[in-house]
Scaffold this motif. Structure first.
Motif, PDB file in Angstrom:
ATOM      1  N   ARG A  22       0.826  -1.208   0.000  1.00  0.00           N
ATOM      2  CA  ARG A  22       0.000   0.000   0.000  1.00  0.00           C
ATOM      3  C   ARG A  22       0.866   1.266   0.000  1.00  0.00           C
ATOM      4  O   ARG A  22       0.509   2.276  -0.615  1.00  0.00           O
ATOM      5  CB  ARG A  22      -0.931   0.011   1.224  1.00  0.00           C
ATOM      6  CG  ARG A  22      -1.939  -1.131   1.196  1.00  0.00           C
ATOM      7  CD  ARG A  22      -2.892  -1.091   2.381  1.00  0.00           C
ATOM      8  NE  ARG A  22      -3.550  -2.372   2.557  1.00  0.00           N
ATOM      9  CZ  ARG A  22      -4.534  -2.842   1.790  1.00  0.00           C
ATOM     10  NH1 ARG A  22      -4.976  -2.114   0.787  1.00  0.00           N
ATOM     11  NH2 ARG A  22      -5.056  -4.027   2.023  1.00  0.00           N
ATOM     12  N   GLU A  23       2.002   1.188   0.690  1.00  0.00           N
ATOM     13  CA  GLU A  23       2.875   2.364   0.781  1.00  0.00           C
ATOM     14  C   GLU A  23       3.436   2.726  -0.602  1.00  0.00           C
ATOM     15  O   GLU A  23       3.388   3.884  -1.009  1.00  0.00           O
ATOM     16  CB  GLU A  23       4.047   2.081   1.752  1.00  0.00           C
ATOM     17  CG  GLU A  23       3.641   1.892   3.202  1.00  0.00           C
ATOM     18  CD  GLU A  23       2.979   0.538   3.484  1.00  0.00           C
ATOM     19  OE1 GLU A  23       2.265   0.443   4.493  1.00  0.00           O
ATOM     20  OE2 GLU A  23       3.173  -0.412   2.684  1.00  0.00           O
ATOM     21  N   TRP A  24       3.950   1.719  -1.308  1.00  0.00           N
ATOM     22  CA  TRP A  24       4.521   1.970  -2.630  1.00  0.00           C
ATOM     23  C   TRP A  24       3.449   2.481  -3.585  1.00  0.00           C
ATOM     24  O   TRP A  24       3.669   3.420  -4.348  1.00  0.00           O
ATOM     25  CB  TRP A  24       5.176   0.695  -3.184  1.00  0.00           C
ATOM     26  CG  TRP A  24       5.881   0.920  -4.487  1.00  0.00           C
ATOM     27  CD1 TRP A  24       7.184   1.265  -4.657  1.00  0.00           C
ATOM     28  CD2 TRP A  24       5.306   0.829  -5.810  1.00  0.00           C
ATOM     29  NE1 TRP A  24       7.475   1.405  -6.002  1.00  0.00           N
ATOM     30  CE2 TRP A  24       6.335   1.146  -6.733  1.00  0.00           C
ATOM     31  CE3 TRP A  24       4.046   0.530  -6.303  1.00  0.00           C
ATOM     32  CZ2 TRP A  24       6.133   1.156  -8.113  1.00  0.00           C
ATOM     33  CZ3 TRP A  24       3.831   0.545  -7.679  1.00  0.00           C
ATOM     34  CH2 TRP A  24       4.868   0.851  -8.561  1.00  0.00           C
ATOM     35  N   PHE A  25       2.276   1.867  -3.508  1.00  0.00           N
ATOM     36  CA  PHE A  25       1.194   2.251  -4.416  1.00  0.00           C
ATOM     37  C   PHE A  25       0.769   3.702  -4.162  1.00  0.00           C
ATOM     38  O   PHE A  25       0.539   4.462  -5.102  1.00  0.00           O
ATOM     39  CB  PHE A  25       0.004   1.302  -4.249  1.00  0.00           C
ATOM     40  CG  PHE A  25      -1.018   1.416  -5.338  1.00  0.00           C
ATOM     41  CD1 PHE A  25      -0.876   0.716  -6.534  1.00  0.00           C
ATOM     42  CD2 PHE A  25      -2.142   2.227  -5.182  1.00  0.00           C
ATOM     43  CE1 PHE A  25      -1.815   0.820  -7.552  1.00  0.00           C
ATOM     44  CE2 PHE A  25      -3.094   2.331  -6.189  1.00  0.00           C
ATOM     45  CZ  PHE A  25      -2.931   1.630  -7.381  1.00  0.00           C
ATOM     46  N   ALA A  26       0.669   4.064  -2.892  1.00  0.00           N
ATOM     47  CA  ALA A  26       0.283   5.444  -2.550  1.00  0.00           C
ATOM     48  C   ALA A  26       1.295   6.443  -3.106  1.00  0.00           C
ATOM     49  O   ALA A  26       0.924   7.488  -3.650  1.00  0.00           O
ATOM     50  CB  ALA A  26       0.171   5.597  -1.034  1.00  0.00           C
ATOM     51  N   GLU A  27       2.576   6.107  -2.995  1.00  0.00           N
ATOM     52  CA  GLU A  27       3.632   6.995  -3.508  1.00  0.00           C
ATOM     53  C   GLU A  27       3.592   7.094  -5.032  1.00  0.00           C
ATOM     54  O   GLU A  27       4.026   8.100  -5.603  1.00  0.00           O
ATOM     55  CB  GLU A  27       5.010   6.476  -3.074  1.00  0.00           C
ATOM     56  CG  GLU A  27       5.329   6.699  -1.605  1.00  0.00           C
ATOM     57  CD  GLU A  27       6.603   5.981  -1.187  1.00  0.00           C
ATOM     58  OE1 GLU A  27       7.380   5.569  -2.081  1.00  0.00           O
ATOM     59  OE2 GLU A  27       6.807   5.826   0.028  1.00  0.00           O
ATOM     60  N   ASN A  28       3.094   6.044  -5.675  1.00  0.00           N
ATOM     61  CA  ASN A  28       3.113   5.977  -7.138  1.00  0.00           C
ATOM     62  C   ASN A  28       1.711   6.100  -7.745  1.00  0.00           C
ATOM     63  O   ASN A  28       1.506   5.721  -8.902  1.00  0.00           O
ATOM     64  CB  ASN A  28       3.777   4.673  -7.588  1.00  0.00           C
ATOM     65  CG  ASN A  28       5.267   4.673  -7.342  1.00  0.00           C
ATOM     66  OD1 ASN A  28       6.036   5.113  -8.177  1.00  0.00           O
ATOM     67  ND2 ASN A  28       5.669   4.187  -6.177  1.00  0.00           N
ATOM     68  N   LYS A  29       0.764   6.638  -6.967  1.00  0.00           N
ATOM     69  CA  LYS A  29      -0.618   6.749  -7.439  1.00  0.00           C
ATOM     70  C   LYS A  29      -0.735   7.529  -8.764  1.00  0.00           C
ATOM     71  O   LYS A  29      -1.494   7.113  -9.651  1.00  0.00           O
ATOM     72  CB  LYS A  29      -1.478   7.404  -6.344  1.00  0.00           C
ATOM     73  CG  LYS A  29      -2.979   7.341  -6.577  1.00  0.00           C
ATOM     74  CD  LYS A  29      -3.530   5.947  -6.314  1.00  0.00           C
ATOM     75  CE  LYS A  29      -5.026   5.872  -6.545  1.00  0.00           C
ATOM     76  NZ  LYS A  29      -5.821   6.523  -5.488  1.00  0.00           N
ATOM     77  N   PRO A  30       0.001   8.625  -8.937  1.00  0.00           N
ATOM     78  CA  PRO A  30      -0.092   9.326 -10.227  1.00  0.00           C
ATOM     79  C   PRO A  30       0.344   8.450 -11.408  1.00  0.00           C
ATOM     80  O   PRO A  30      -0.234   8.538 -12.491  1.00  0.00           O
ATOM     81  CB  PRO A  30       0.846  10.527 -10.050  1.00  0.00           C
ATOM     82  CG  PRO A  30       0.930  10.741  -8.570  1.00  0.00           C
ATOM     83  CD  PRO A  30       0.830   9.376  -7.971  1.00  0.00           C
ATOM     84  N   ARG A  31       1.336   7.606 -11.192  1.00  0.00           N
ATOM     85  CA  ARG A  31       1.781   6.691 -12.258  1.00  0.00           C
ATOM     86  C   ARG A  31       0.688   5.668 -12.563  1.00  0.00           C
ATOM     87  O   ARG A  31       0.472   5.311 -13.725  1.00  0.00           O
ATOM     88  CB  ARG A  31       3.065   5.959 -11.848  1.00  0.00           C
ATOM     89  CG  ARG A  31       4.284   6.862 -11.751  1.00  0.00           C
ATOM     90  CD  ARG A  31       5.499   6.077 -11.290  1.00  0.00           C
ATOM     91  NE  ARG A  31       5.886   5.072 -12.283  1.00  0.00           N
ATOM     92  CZ  ARG A  31       6.640   4.014 -12.001  1.00  0.00           C
ATOM     93  NH1 ARG A  31       7.074   3.810 -10.759  1.00  0.00           N
ATOM     94  NH2 ARG A  31       6.970   3.161 -12.949  1.00  0.00           N
ATOM     95  N   TYR A  32       0.025   5.196 -11.526  1.00  0.00           N
ATOM     96  CA  TYR A  32      -1.097   4.266 -11.731  1.00  0.00           C
ATOM     97  C   TYR A  32      -2.206   4.933 -12.545  1.00  0.00           C
ATOM     98  O   TYR A  32      -2.719   4.345 -13.499  1.00  0.00           O
ATOM     99  CB  TYR A  32      -1.649   3.773 -10.388  1.00  0.00           C
ATOM    100  CG  TYR A  32      -3.060   3.229 -10.496  1.00  0.00           C
ATOM    101  CD1 TYR A  32      -3.313   2.051 -11.201  1.00  0.00           C
ATOM    102  CD2 TYR A  32      -4.146   3.905  -9.927  1.00  0.00           C
ATOM    103  CE1 TYR A  32      -4.614   1.562 -11.335  1.00  0.00           C
ATOM    104  CE2 TYR A  32      -5.432   3.429 -10.058  1.00  0.00           C
ATOM    105  CZ  TYR A  32      -5.661   2.258 -10.760  1.00  0.00           C
ATOM    106  OH  TYR A  32      -6.943   1.778 -10.904  1.00  0.00           O
TER     107      TYR A  32
END
Length: 227
Positions: A22-32
């Motif tokens: 969840r931490e990595w995803f939150a940091e990379n949300k714009p990329r997602y």
């Protein structure tokens, strides 16, 4: 509209598979968000082209097809919070349809594929398709055993019974197809193909090749209501 897939989309999915937290995803949300937008644009263009050979593509959009990236981990031993791929299903009724359709799976590390057929149908559908195969074996063989079909998809895939299905004899000439509980044709797609300028053509050509197979599986289901 996008007729190609951006390299950044595959890179994101690749990194997500290695950093599924969840931490990595939150940091990379714009990329997602950018990757999802790229995939949706591709799907919108794909649907427009599919209408030339598949009526169910009419009046659908990429958002109707694409599955959520968030995994339901409540009853799973695998607690990774996210899928490491984008998946989209074209069928009558959109992504939640239980009817035969066309599936596009986008993933990093050469794990993409396209597929078609009928996946884990309810008992009434299973019975109807088996009956159709028993009655029309030559028609099915004429679709899935041609050199062109086998070159793209190889052998049919899907979960199978270890025993003979109820009501059929083990000597039945169709037994190898009657044992299936899902009938799926799968075509692997390398990253090189996915990122190529002609990826749309590859997908459309694959789906066109799947249409007779899907039509065969769908025909006996037209008179059946959902269980």
């Amino acid at each position: 509209m996008a007729s190609t897939i951006a390299k950044s989309t595959i890179n994101f999915l690749n990194e997500l598979s290695r950093n599924n937290t969840r931490e990595w995803f939150a940091e990379n949300k714009p990329r997602y968000e950018a990757a999802r937008k790229d995939f949706l644009g591709f799907l919108d263009e794909m649907l427009k082209e599919m209408t030339h050979f598949e009526p169910v593509a009419n009046a659908q959009t990429g958002k109707d097809l694409v599955f959520r990236i968030y995994r339901d981990v409540r009853f799973s031993n695998d607690k990774r919070p996210y899928k490491d791929h984008f998946g989209a299903y074209v069928a009558d009724g959109g992504r939640k349809s239980i009817l035969p359709g066309y599936y596009l799976h986008l993933a990093g590390n050469n794990n993409s594929f396209l597929a078609g057929g009928l996946w884990m149908p309810p008992a009434s559908y299973l019975k109807a398709v088996r009956q159709e195969i028993d009655y029309s074996l030559d028609e099915l063989k004429g679709i899935v055993e041609t050199p062109a079909f086998k070159k793209k998809f190889g052998e049919l895939q899907g979960e199978q019974l270890k025993t003979t299905p109820k009501g059929y004899d083990k000597e039945n000439p169709a037994i190898e197809y009657l044992r299936f509980k899902s009938w799926n044709a799968v075509m692997p797609l390398s990253d090189k193909i996915v990122l190529g300028n002609d990826f749309m053509d590859v997908v459309l050509d694959g789906f066109k090749s799947l249409k007779p197979f899907n039509d065969f599986l769908a025909a006996p289901l037209k008179e059946i209501g959902e269980d």
